[in-house]
Design a protein around this motif. Structure first.
Motif, PDB file in Angstrom:
ATOM      1  N   HIS A 153      34.284  52.770  -9.135  1.00  0.00           N
ATOM      2  CA  HIS A 153      33.859  53.840  -8.222  1.00  0.00           C
ATOM      3  C   HIS A 153      33.369  55.064  -8.998  1.00  0.00           C
ATOM      4  CE1 HIS A 153      35.610  51.446  -5.010  1.00  0.00           C
ATOM      5  NE2 HIS A 153      36.755  51.410  -5.691  1.00  0.00           N
ATOM      6  N   ILE A 154      32.513  54.802  -9.954  1.00  0.00           N
ATOM      7  CA  ILE A 154      31.921  55.874 -10.747  1.00  0.00           C
ATOM      8  C   ILE A 154      30.410  55.840 -10.568  1.00  0.00           C
ATOM      9  CG2 ILE A 154      33.769  55.957 -12.456  1.00  0.00           C
ATOM     10  CD1 ILE A 154      32.106  54.219 -14.297  1.00  0.00           C
ATOM     11  N   LYS A 155      29.752  56.924 -10.967  1.00  0.00           N
ATOM     12  CA  LYS A 155      28.297  56.981 -10.838  1.00  0.00           C
ATOM     13  C   LYS A 155      27.648  55.877 -11.664  1.00  0.00           C
ATOM     14  CE  LYS A 155      27.872  61.954  -9.972  1.00  0.00           C
ATOM     15  NZ  LYS A 155      27.293  63.234 -10.470  1.00  0.00           N
ATOM     16  N   ARG A 156      26.490  55.454 -11.207  1.00  0.00           N
ATOM     17  CA  ARG A 156      25.768  54.387 -11.898  1.00  0.00           C
ATOM     18  C   ARG A 156      25.482  54.758 -13.354  1.00  0.00           C
ATOM     19  NH1 ARG A 156      22.567  49.934 -10.688  1.00  0.00           N
ATOM     20  NH2 ARG A 156      20.886  49.603 -12.180  1.00  0.00           N
ATOM     21  N   SER A 157      25.126  56.009 -13.598  1.00  0.00           N
ATOM     22  CA  SER A 157      24.813  56.428 -14.965  1.00  0.00           C
ATOM     23  C   SER A 157      26.040  56.315 -15.870  1.00  0.00           C
ATOM     24  CB  SER A 157      24.286  57.863 -14.967  1.00  0.00           C
ATOM     25  OG  SER A 157      25.234  58.753 -14.392  1.00  0.00           O
ATOM     26  N   LYS A 158      27.221  56.669 -15.358  1.00  0.00           N
ATOM     27  CA  LYS A 158      28.449  56.548 -16.147  1.00  0.00           C
ATOM     28  C   LYS A 158      28.811  55.079 -16.369  1.00  0.00           C
ATOM     29  CE  LYS A 158      30.534  60.975 -14.882  1.00  0.00           C
ATOM     30  NZ  LYS A 158      31.707  61.647 -14.251  1.00  0.00           N
ATOM     31  N   ALA A 159      28.610  54.270 -15.340  1.00  0.00           N
ATOM     32  CA  ALA A 159      28.885  52.831 -15.470  1.00  0.00           C
ATOM     33  C   ALA A 159      27.998  52.216 -16.538  1.00  0.00           C
ATOM     34  CB  ALA A 159      28.660  52.139 -14.126  1.00  0.00           C
ATOM     35  N   PHE A 166      17.974  49.296 -29.320  1.00  0.00           N
ATOM     36  CA  PHE A 166      17.437  48.420 -28.268  1.00  0.00           C
ATOM     37  C   PHE A 166      18.312  48.483 -27.020  1.00  0.00           C
ATOM     38  CE2 PHE A 166      15.410  44.863 -26.298  1.00  0.00           C
ATOM     39  CZ  PHE A 166      14.163  44.778 -26.905  1.00  0.00           C
ATOM     40  N   ILE A 167      19.631  48.556 -27.217  1.00  0.00           N
ATOM     41  CA  ILE A 167      20.534  48.693 -26.070  1.00  0.00           C
ATOM     42  C   ILE A 167      20.286  50.017 -25.358  1.00  0.00           C
ATOM     43  CG2 ILE A 167      22.954  48.906 -25.375  1.00  0.00           C
ATOM     44  CD1 ILE A 167      23.635  46.985 -27.683  1.00  0.00           C
ATOM     45  N   LEU A 168      20.026  51.073 -26.122  1.00  0.00           N
ATOM     46  CA  LEU A 168      19.763  52.386 -25.522  1.00  0.00           C
ATOM     47  C   LEU A 168      18.453  52.389 -24.737  1.00  0.00           C
ATOM     48  CD1 LEU A 168      20.910  54.754 -28.410  1.00  0.00           C
ATOM     49  CD2 LEU A 168      21.994  54.466 -26.169  1.00  0.00           C
ATOM     50  N   ILE A 169      17.438  51.708 -25.255  1.00  0.00           N
ATOM     51  CA  ILE A 169      16.178  51.584 -24.496  1.00  0.00           C
ATOM     52  C   ILE A 169      16.449  50.911 -23.159  1.00  0.00           C
ATOM     53  CG2 ILE A 169      13.918  50.449 -24.441  1.00  0.00           C
ATOM     54  CD1 ILE A 169      13.878  50.723 -27.529  1.00  0.00           C
ATOM     55  N   THR A 170      17.224  49.839 -23.204  1.00  0.00           N
ATOM     56  CA  THR A 170      17.604  49.130 -21.983  1.00  0.00           C
ATOM     57  C   THR A 170      18.395  50.043 -21.048  1.00  0.00           C
ATOM     58  OG1 THR A 170      17.777  47.096 -23.301  1.00  0.00           O
ATOM     59  CG2 THR A 170      18.763  47.078 -21.107  1.00  0.00           C
ATOM     60  N   ILE A 230      17.908  51.048 -17.018  1.00  0.00           N
ATOM     61  CA  ILE A 230      18.923  50.681 -16.030  1.00  0.00           C
ATOM     62  C   ILE A 230      19.375  51.874 -15.197  1.00  0.00           C
ATOM     63  CG2 ILE A 230      21.352  49.977 -15.802  1.00  0.00           C
ATOM     64  CD1 ILE A 230      19.491  47.626 -16.133  1.00  0.00           C
ATOM     65  N   ILE A 231      19.574  53.040 -15.817  1.00  0.00           N
ATOM     66  CA  ILE A 231      20.117  54.182 -15.077  1.00  0.00           C
ATOM     67  C   ILE A 231      19.144  54.708 -14.022  1.00  0.00           C
ATOM     68  CG2 ILE A 231      21.655  54.899 -16.935  1.00  0.00           C
ATOM     69  CD1 ILE A 231      19.654  57.091 -17.651  1.00  0.00           C
ATOM     70  N   ARG A 232      17.906  54.273 -14.053  1.00  0.00           N
ATOM     71  CA  ARG A 232      16.933  54.701 -13.047  1.00  0.00           C
ATOM     72  C   ARG A 232      17.054  53.920 -11.752  1.00  0.00           C
ATOM     73  NH1 ARG A 232      13.000  58.022 -14.753  1.00  0.00           N
ATOM     74  NH2 ARG A 232      11.557  57.299 -13.135  1.00  0.00           N
ATOM     75  N   GLY A 233      17.920  52.899 -11.749  1.00  0.00           N
ATOM     76  CA  GLY A 233      18.177  52.175 -10.516  1.00  0.00           C
ATOM     77  C   GLY A 233      17.398  50.885 -10.391  1.00  0.00           C
ATOM     78  N   VAL A 234      17.540  50.250  -9.237  1.00  0.00           N
ATOM     79  CA  VAL A 234      16.937  48.929  -9.024  1.00  0.00           C
ATOM     80  C   VAL A 234      15.423  49.026  -8.882  1.00  0.00           C
ATOM     81  CG1 VAL A 234      16.882  46.891  -7.528  1.00  0.00           C
ATOM     82  CG2 VAL A 234      19.057  48.051  -7.975  1.00  0.00           C
ATOM     83  N   GLU A 249      12.854  47.147 -11.269  1.00  0.00           N
ATOM     84  CA  GLU A 249      11.637  46.601 -10.663  1.00  0.00           C
ATOM     85  C   GLU A 249      10.377  47.196 -11.289  1.00  0.00           C
ATOM     86  OE1 GLU A 249       9.585  45.932  -6.250  1.00  0.00           O
ATOM     87  OE2 GLU A 249      11.610  46.756  -6.418  1.00  0.00           O
ATOM     88  N   ARG A 250      10.370  48.501 -11.487  1.00  0.00           N
ATOM     89  CA  ARG A 250       9.178  49.143 -12.060  1.00  0.00           C
ATOM     90  C   ARG A 250       8.928  48.661 -13.488  1.00  0.00           C
ATOM     91  NH1 ARG A 250       8.590  55.505 -11.280  1.00  0.00           N
ATOM     92  NH2 ARG A 250       8.377  54.732  -9.136  1.00  0.00           N
ATOM     93  N   ALA A 251       9.998  48.531 -14.276  1.00  0.00           N
ATOM     94  CA  ALA A 251       9.846  48.050 -15.656  1.00  0.00           C
ATOM     95  C   ALA A 251       9.345  46.615 -15.673  1.00  0.00           C
ATOM     96  CB  ALA A 251      11.178  48.155 -16.396  1.00  0.00           C
ATOM     97  N   SER A 252       9.856  45.787 -14.766  1.00  0.00           N
ATOM     98  CA  SER A 252       9.447  44.377 -14.718  1.00  0.00           C
ATOM     99  C   SER A 252       7.976  44.240 -14.332  1.00  0.00           C
ATOM    100  CB  SER A 252      10.326  43.609 -13.721  1.00  0.00           C
ATOM    101  OG  SER A 252      11.681  43.645 -14.107  1.00  0.00           O
ATOM    102  N   LYS A 253       7.531  45.079 -13.401  1.00  0.00           N
ATOM    103  CA  LYS A 253       6.127  45.034 -12.986  1.00  0.00           C
ATOM    104  C   LYS A 253       5.191  45.463 -14.111  1.00  0.00           C
ATOM    105  CE  LYS A 253       6.571  45.621  -7.975  1.00  0.00           C
ATOM    106  NZ  LYS A 253       6.305  46.508  -6.810  1.00  0.00           N
ATOM    107  N   LEU A 254       5.702  46.250 -15.049  1.00  0.00           N
ATOM    108  CA  LEU A 254       4.891  46.664 -16.197  1.00  0.00           C
ATOM    109  C   LEU A 254       5.008  45.652 -17.337  1.00  0.00           C
ATOM    110  CD1 LEU A 254       3.219  48.820 -17.746  1.00  0.00           C
ATOM    111  CD2 LEU A 254       5.408  49.838 -18.443  1.00  0.00           C
ATOM    112  N   LEU A 255       6.236  45.254 -17.665  1.00  0.00           N
ATOM    113  CA  LEU A 255       6.472  44.420 -18.843  1.00  0.00           C
ATOM    114  C   LEU A 255       5.958  43.005 -18.681  1.00  0.00           C
ATOM    115  CD1 LEU A 255      10.117  45.546 -19.715  1.00  0.00           C
ATOM    116  CD2 LEU A 255       8.048  46.069 -21.015  1.00  0.00           C
TER     117      LEU A 255
END
Length: 451
Positions: free
Chosen positions: A339-345, A150-154, A158-162, A167-173
């Motif tokens: 100061h690391i990439k969002r995906s690494k964070a 479930f954490i991995l699904i989340t 998240i790594i796709r950005g805001v 926002e896109r997930a919220s508009k669907l879910l």
């Protein structure tokens, strides 16, 4: 600072932030709290508490986040130019990280029950369902694996950005969640004898109101809106300068209340139709309700089967809207502070939360993994819900009400005097200075048995 991104629409803001509040607390905790505290009278008190505590608390976190346009730790530090206040943001980040760790375990249970209901494993009497849950939750591997899943699904949202992720997930879910809830409500309210459940939910009996009921409603309002997790502050950092904070907070609070009320209409009529009082506490969704759905729809087993699947799908979607917001808090912090990439964070937080989830899952039914006489999972729940969340919300109200520049608070609240909310500013300031801290203090005293 580099462009952090922001929400692309007002609808996206409302749905994403409402999604952070709408979770298992609404679909699971609210119904059994209502059942234990007198029904409709509790709901009315709960609504008043949202108005007095919830909306001012939400607006305060919005103000800190939007004004600072950064992660929670830096936002609190920069809001009053006092580095010590950054500890409030760090407290929120730690709180949300711990919550995500053990919340994911429960979300994994929901994911398992969705699959189990689909293949017909939940058919049987109440004792069978209880044994099924105890056997599953005590397993050393599967619940932990599902929590990490479930954490991995989340994580991959998240790594796709805001905009493209949150926002896109919220508009669907959120629409799917609402539609599923509405269908189950209609089916539940159509059952024979359902009127007794509807009456219990909507007809207040104020003779059942006690000081305990008042404080329970206050606590439910506080926790259901995610106050004190730094979630609202983090999301508000992605708001545009045109976002009307009071208007948005009011819409979010009303959506949260509507979902909670509909959750009651989903559960109470079905429970009353088979003579079950829905006040069985945390075991409600995993032990009580599977047999309730079977009995209630025994006249049409296929319908009961579909309703059961939809119910657990609803829980999964509700949990996901909350885990997305909790993940984002830590991701934003690591992204900007290290100061690391969002995906690494995001991976940093995913790994930390996965470790917490595994140990919390293993602690269920395992006496060797305990803290202060509680299972690790129960201890994490106690620590965050009864200590860290109230502390964070209390400190936020003190910061905004007493230490921040009144001019800055007013500018953010009124959108630089351009919105019609300016006539409510003095009411808001009074609430955040006096009513919110007193309410939180009462919650704390109640939780620790002082009152």
């Amino acid at each position: 600072m580099a462009d952090r991104g922001n929400f692309g629409s007002r609808l996206g803001i409302v749905l994403a932030t409402a999604g952070s509040a709408v979770g298992l607390g609404n679909v699971w905790r609210f119904p059994y709290m209502t059942g234990q505290n007198g029904g409709a009278a509790f709901i009315l008190i709960y609504l008043v508490c949202i108005l007095l505590l919830g909306i001012p608390g939400m607006v305060s976190e919005f103000i800190v986040g939007r004004h600072s346009q950064t992660n929670a730790a830096r936002a609190y530090a920069s809001f009053t130019k006092g580095k010590a206040w950054g500890l409030v943001g760090i407290l929120g980040i730690i709180t949300s990280t711990i919550i995500l760790g053990f919340y994911a375990v429960v979300a994994g249970w929901c994911l398992h029950y969705l699959g189990a209901s689909a293949i017909g494993q939940l058919k049987g009497d109440a004792s069978y369902v209880q044994h099924y849950f105890q056997t599953f939750s005590g397993d050393a591997v599967k619940p932990a694996a599902l929590g990490v899943a479930f954490i991995l699904i989340t994580h991959f949202i998240i790594i796709r950005g805001v905009r493209n992720g949150i926002e896109r997930a919220s508009k669907l879910l959120m629409p799917i969640l609402f539609i599923l809830l509405l269908i189950i409500v209609i089916a539940s309210c159509s059952l024979p004898g359902a009127s007794r459940g509807i009456e219990f939910l909507l007809k207040p009996d104020f003779t059942k109101v006690t000081p305990k009921v008042l404080l329970e409603a206050l606590g439910q309002a506080f926790f259901s809106l995610s106050l004190g997790t730094a979630c609202l502050c983090t999301y508000a950092s992605y708001f545009t300068k045109h976002t009307r904070l009071l208007h948005s907070a009011t819409q979010i609070a009303l959506i949260d209340f509507l979902i909670a009320l509909m959750s009651g209409l989903m559960i109470f009529p079905a429970a009353f139709s088979v003579g079950v009082q829905p006040d069985s506490g945390p075991s409600l969704i995993f032990i009580t309700l599977p047999s309730v759905f079977q009995q209630a729809f025994s006249f049409m087993p296929a319908l009961g089967y579909v309703i059961s699947i939809m119910f657990y799908a609803l829980l999964v979607f509700a949990a996901l809207t909350s885990t997305i917001s909790m993940h984002e808090i830590g991701t934003a912090f690591f992204h900007e502070e290290l100061h690391i990439k969002r995906s690494k964070a995001a991976w940093v937080l995913t790994i930390v939360c996965s470790v917490i989830a595994v140990f919390c899952s293993l602690s269920v039914g395992n006496a060797d993994i305990q803290v202060l006489g509680r299972s690790l999972m129960d201890f994490c729940d106690f620590l965050t819900a009864q200590v860290m969340l109230p502390a964070g919300a209390m400190l936020t109200s003190i910061l905004v009400g007493w230490f921040a520049s009144k001019a800055i608070v007013r500018e953010e609240f009124t959108n630089w005097e351009t919105s019609n909310s300016k006539s409510y500013f003095n009411i808001y300031l009074f609430c955040v200075r006096y009513i919110v801290p007193v309410c939180i203090l009462l919650i704390l005293m109640h939780q620790f048995g002082v009152i």
